[in-house]
Design an enzyme around this catalytic site. Structure first.
Site, short mmCIF file in Angstrom:
data_model
loop_
_atom_site.label_atom_id
_atom_site.label_comp_id
_atom_site.label_asym_id
_atom_site.label_seq_id
_atom_site.Cartn_x
_atom_site.Cartn_y
_atom_site.Cartn_z
CB CYS A 48 18.92 62.84 52.43
SG CYS A 48 18.16 63.80 51.12
CG HIS A 49 14.87 64.19 55.65
ND1 HIS A 49 15.02 63.01 54.95
CD2 HIS A 49 13.57 64.54 55.51
CE1 HIS A 49 13.86 62.67 54.41
NE2 HIS A 49 12.96 63.57 54.73
NE ARG A 50 20.16 64.71 62.19
CZ ARG A 50 19.85 63.45 62.48
NH1 ARG A 50 20.16 62.50 61.63
NH2 ARG A 50 19.22 63.15 63.59
#
Length: 201
Positions: free
Chosen positions: A36-38
């Site tokens: 999700c962060h990436r």
């Protein structure tokens, strides 16, 4: 008396909270980890849920279908430091106010929490089943193509915790401070031991 934060969380709700404080969360908690962060930071893909004023949980849950609803079985924290290179930008872009995980985070997250008024808090490891009992309902799920652990599970929680504040909005970092303190205490002790037991060196 318990300190309970309720979403949506505002910056002023956090200003008197300091590292080492124990708090609880009521409201919206979204599981959100590596991919999700990436996707947001590296691939510039918008998150399909508004995190402004909400809380995220670095976790890979186990869920099961119960009729037409999803049920949380187990949801323990994963190591927050893996998200360190993304978290400052993540906080800035999403407006998230509470980042829940395992272990501490570094200077980038510290900067993000101070500048954009957010907290990083630690949920005790080994308590995944307890955490699941504090999830009242899974309200939504997004990015299911990533698989169960990496999907965004939007949970409604009540008094979720205990959560130990590791980074506050004033730039204090509990884990970093403790590492420095422990090193200061350790070094003279090691030196003294080495005077008597030379083969340690």
């Amino acid at each position: 008396m318990k300190k309970i934060l309720t979403t949506p969380i505002k910056a002023e709700d956090l200003q008197d909270i300091r590292v080492g404080d124990v708090i609880y969360l009521t409201g919206t908690l979204v599981t959100c980890r590596d991919v999700c962060h990436r996707r947001l930071i590296e691939l510039k893909r918008p998150i399909p849920y508004d995190l402004n004023g909400k809380a995220i949980f670095h976790a890979g849950p186990i869920v099961r279908k119960n009729g037409d609803k999803w049920e949380m079985v187990s949801v323990g924290p994963t190591t927050s430091m893996r998200m360190e290179s993304f978290e400052r930008e993540f906080i800035e872009q999403t407006g998230v106010k509470l980042v829940v995980g395992k272990g501490g985070m570094g200077p980038l997250t510290e900067e993000g929490c101070q500048k954009f008024k957010a907290l990083h808090v630690i949920f005790p490891a080994g308590c995944a089943v307890l955490a699941a009992t504090q999830v009242e309902e899974i309200e939504e799920v997004h990015w299911t193509e990533l698989g169960m652990p990496e999907s965004l599970w939007v949970c409604r929680v009540k008094e979720f915790g205990p959560l130990i504040v590791s980074i506050d909005t004033h730039g204090n970092n509990l884990i970093a401070e403790n590492k420095k303190l422990f090193a200061e205490r350790r070094d003279p002790i090691v030196e003294e031991i080495c005077e008597h037991v030379h083969y340690i060196k």
